[in-house]
Scaffold this motif. Structure first.
Motif: not given
Lengths: 305, 498
Positions: B3-27
């Motif tokens: 569960r902790k990892e899930g929350v961490a993953a979500a936080a990482e996604m939001i952070a990357a998305f906020s700064q336009d650094k979301f991995p191209e391949e996963l979009k």
């Protein structure tokens, strides 16, 4: 003359599946030169498909150098995937397994077309799933409100007003009690609606009072068996009752109509029942398919003995 | 732990998305099979659940504009069913089929309506995470505001979310120092990913009451008020649950579901700055006055702004504005009838001032949530553009429970009291009123000044979700964690133009 048993067996979706699978597998091998070791083929069709996907994403066709890049990327993926499979990297990968399982289930769902139900089947299904199709009980009523905030003895006031009404049944009740943002009458609302609006205790008290009255021809809420198949209202003919307590204060209540739980006739809801029947049948077919497959496996959990 | 990892993953996604650094391949982008299938599945879920007259489910999506972490999210709501909604894939953030600029979203909405003959509207999230770019008054995305901006903005965004889990956005004590109820569930740390911290000069352009005021200034300049929006509350929850009551709070995402530790876990944390878990607000609801429970009827009510926001309670609130309401009208047995007959409901525009009418009059009423706290008071908040071109605001106490007297020196009505037993997470309705209703006339009316009026209803104090958590899990909350809530409702404003 084909025996009925054999004919049934011919219709068995699992058989169709196995036959089609075998055909596909042979056909695939014949058609797909990819299976030749160390030979990658990117057909023109595939190139066109990559270009089309690019166009959909970027809003313009790819340039020749961009197409080159797409093809190079595709070749890279195929080479690595082949080598990965050769290494057995597709084994024991949860993501790969889940995706494959999903693809198989989709394939089977497409094959196992559920037949059209008969009226007999639908009626049986309806009888088994009554709660999903019943119309809840509904109540139409008027009420008079006695505001606890404004009165020292709201319950006593309410009882007094009730006594007055009972002595002069023809009197106009519109100006009795206190004003509020509540409506003065509610038409054919569900019990759940009354609970949400007035509070659970009020709803419960009003219904219980109704159910206990010998004069009424009304089915009590507990008595589901006494459902009604016609839509004519069941009036109570009794007068004002109460006082009942709600979240807001005290109320006198006059029930104009109680419509008990209703089960519509099959003809009027046939489409809904059929659609639900199909959904359930599909689920059962999918499960049966899986169980058949499972039956061909030995399963060991924990260490092998 | 998974569960902790899930929350961490979500936080990482939001952070990357906020700064336009979301991995191209996963979009997942429009035009791909995955995107189309997802949209189809969403539409089907809404169609499945929608049951006219019983339960209304709208088709919609969240457009998550984030510009360097500054939150400009809008929720796009469709009046339409699957047949129209499927004809055009939603707008995203990534060009060419997306853009973070709201002006581009409005273009997409116009394109949708033209292509399908359907109708959509957009509701912006609480602006408190935008770091001052929610209500621009000069430039937006580098471009000067113009007539087209103000017209498009109000055309496509008739409603605004004034309260949600990530804090209440009505006003801020810095903006409304005289409003003793201004500091409610205030989040003022920074933007969504805490990449930029809050500064005072951001506040004016990110709070609802202030936004409404800025709208008057822009109306004066351009002839149209871009911020003449109605108000709703919502949760912005990503749990698929509508659970925003204090004793039924399921948080913003799966990591915030009830647990002994959820008050401690930060919702976001960057360096020394964080949004602590306990600061989540169990808020809010959108209340709509509609003729029937169908998509068409509720959507029409949203378009005409006959709505109000609550912070999680289900109070019934009525608000009408006209020129000849009298105090007898508050004794009327059918207050809504006289309201509609003599005036306009919440969200409406006052009719032209008739001969002889001195000032606008308002009929306002609120009834408590059947399972909630009593009502403390009803206030009317007035905002106006004065003759010197300055924006002003004033909060008027209109009616309150009990026999409290207005303080002759401060003009304030004393607080109602507090029956909350924090340790047991209970309260009693021995203070406050079941229902309040009154007619009020603006004592400072100037017919030359643009103005708005909205009603704010305040409940007596009740236990906050943190008190329920503490009781349930046997926790010892640190002193800085608030344990008492005063729920409120905010109606859509009624507008006056000379």
């Amino acid at each position: 003359m084909i025996s009925p048993l054999f004919r049934d067996w011919l219709r068995e979706p699992l058989l169709h599946f196995v036959l089609i699978g075998a055909l596909l597998s042979v056909g695939y091998r014949l058609v797909n030169e990819d299976e030749v070791p160390n030979r990658i083929v990117i057909s023109q069709g595939e190139v066109d498909s990559l270009a089309a996907q690019w166009r959909a994403r970027r809003g313009r066709p790819p340039s020749p150098s961009e197409i080159d890049a797409l093809v190079t990327q595709s070749i890279r993926t195929k080479v690595l995937a082949r080598e990965a499979r050769a290494f057995g990297l597709d084994q024991n990968d949860a993501v790969v397994e889940r995706r494959l399982a999903q693809k198989l289930e989709f394939l089977f769902s497409d094959l196992a077309r559920v037949t059209e139900p008969t009226d007999v089947e639908l009626q049986a299904f309806l009888d088994e799933h009554l709660e999903d199709f019943t119309e809840p009980a509904r109540l139409s009523f008027r009420h008079l409100y006695f505001n606890r905030d404004e009165r020292d003895a709201a319950a006593a006031d309410a009882s007094q007003v009730l006594a007055t009404i009972q002595m002069t049944p023809q009197m106009n009740t519109d100006t009795l009690g206190d004003r509020s943002l509540l409506a003065t009458r509610y038409d054919l609302v569900t019990i759940a609606y009354i609970e949400r609006t007035f509070g659970k205790a009020f709803a419960g008290a009003v219904i219980q009072d109704l159910a206990q009255r010998p004069a009424s021809r009304v089915a009590s809420q507990q008595n589901v068996g006494e459902q009604s198949h016609d839509s004519s209202p069941t009036s109570t003919g009794d007068g004002w009752r109460g006082p009942f307590e709600s979240a807001f204060g005290l109320h006198l209540v006059l029930i104009d109509e109680y419509r008990p739980l209703q089960i519509p006739d099959l003809p009027s809801i046939r489409d809904d029942v059929a659609s639900e029947w199909r959904r359930v049948k599909q689920m059962q077919a999918n499960e049966a398919f899986y169980q058949t497959l499972l039956g061909t496996y030995t399963v060991v959990v924990g260490d092998e003995q | 732990m998974a569960r902790k990892e899930g929350v961490a993953a979500a936080a990482e996604m939001i952070a990357a998305f906020s700064q336009d650094k979301f991995p191209e391949e996963l979009k997942s982008l429009p035009g791909t099979g995955l995107y189309r299938n997802t949209w189809d599945a969403l539409i089907e879920a809404a169609e499945d659940a929608n049951d006219p007259g019983v339960f209304t489910a709208f088709i919609g999506y969240e457009w998550t504009s984030l510009v360097k972490g500054n939150n400009l999210h809008r929720v796009v709501v469709y009046r339409d069913g699957a047949d129209r909604a499927k004809l055009l894939e939603p707008f995203t953030m990534t060009p060419p089929l997306g853009n973070p600029n709201p002006r581009e979203l409005w273009k997409w909405m116009a394109k949708y309506e033209e292509k399908t003959a359907g109708q959509v509207l957009a509701i912006a999230h609480n602006g408190n995470m935008s770091n001052g770019i929610m209500f621009p008054d000069d430039r937006a995305f580098g471009k000067r505001l113009d007539k087209k901006y103000v017209e498009d903005r109000i055309r496509w965004e008739p409603l605004y979310e004034i309260t949600q889990i990530k804090g209440d956005g009505e006003t801020h004590p810095f903006l409304s120092p005289d409003d003793e109820f201004a500091d409610y569930e205030t989040w003022a740390v920074g933007n969504l990913d805490l990449s930029v911290l809050k500064e005072d000069d951001m506040l004016e352009r990110e709070y609802g009451r202030s936004g409404l005021k800025l709208g008057l200034k822009l109306q004066d300049k351009f002839g149209t008020n871009p911020y003449q929006f109605g108000l709703i509350g919502s949760t912005d929850s990503h749990t698929g649950l509508a659970a925003a009551e204090e004793d039924n709070f399921f948080g913003k995402h799966s990591g915030g579901e009830p647990s002994a530790a959820r008050f401690e876990h930060p919702m976001a944390k960057v360096g020394q700055s964080e949004y602590p878990g306990w600061s989540m607000a169990a808020s809010g609801w959108a209340a709509v006055w509609a003729e029937e429970n169908t998509r068409e009827s509720i959507f029409a009510a949203m378009q005409r702004k006959e709505t109000y926001a609550t912070t999680g309670s289900r109070m019934t609130v009525r608000f009408f504005g006209g020129w000849d309401f009298e105090s007898e009208d508050s004794a009327n047995r059918l207050p809504a009838n006289v309201g509609y007959a003599k005036g306009v409901p919440m969200g409406g525009n006052l009719a032209a001032q008739p001969e002889g009418a001195k000032a606008p009059t308002f009929l306002v009423a609120a009834m408590k949530d059947p399972i909630g706290g009593n009502i403390d008071r009803i206030q009317i908040v007035k905002g106006w553009l004065d003759d010197d071109g300055n924006l002003q605001e004033k909060v008027h106490d209109v009616i309150w429970s009990g026999d409290r007297q207005r303080d002759s020196r401060t003009g304030k009505v004393p607080l109602v009291g507090n029956t909350v037993d924090v340790a047991n997470a209970t309260w009693t309705n021995s203070i406050g009123a079941t229902e309040l209703i009154s007619v009020w006339e603006d004592p400072d009316f100037d017919p030359n000044e643009l103005a708005f009026y909205y009603a704010r209803v305040i409940e007596i104090p009740t236990p906050r979700w943190t008190a329920y958590d503490a009781k349930h899990f046997g926790l010892d909350m640190p002193d800085h964690v608030p344990m008492i809530a005063t729920e409120r409702a905010y109606t859509s404003p009624i507008y006056y133009s000379p």
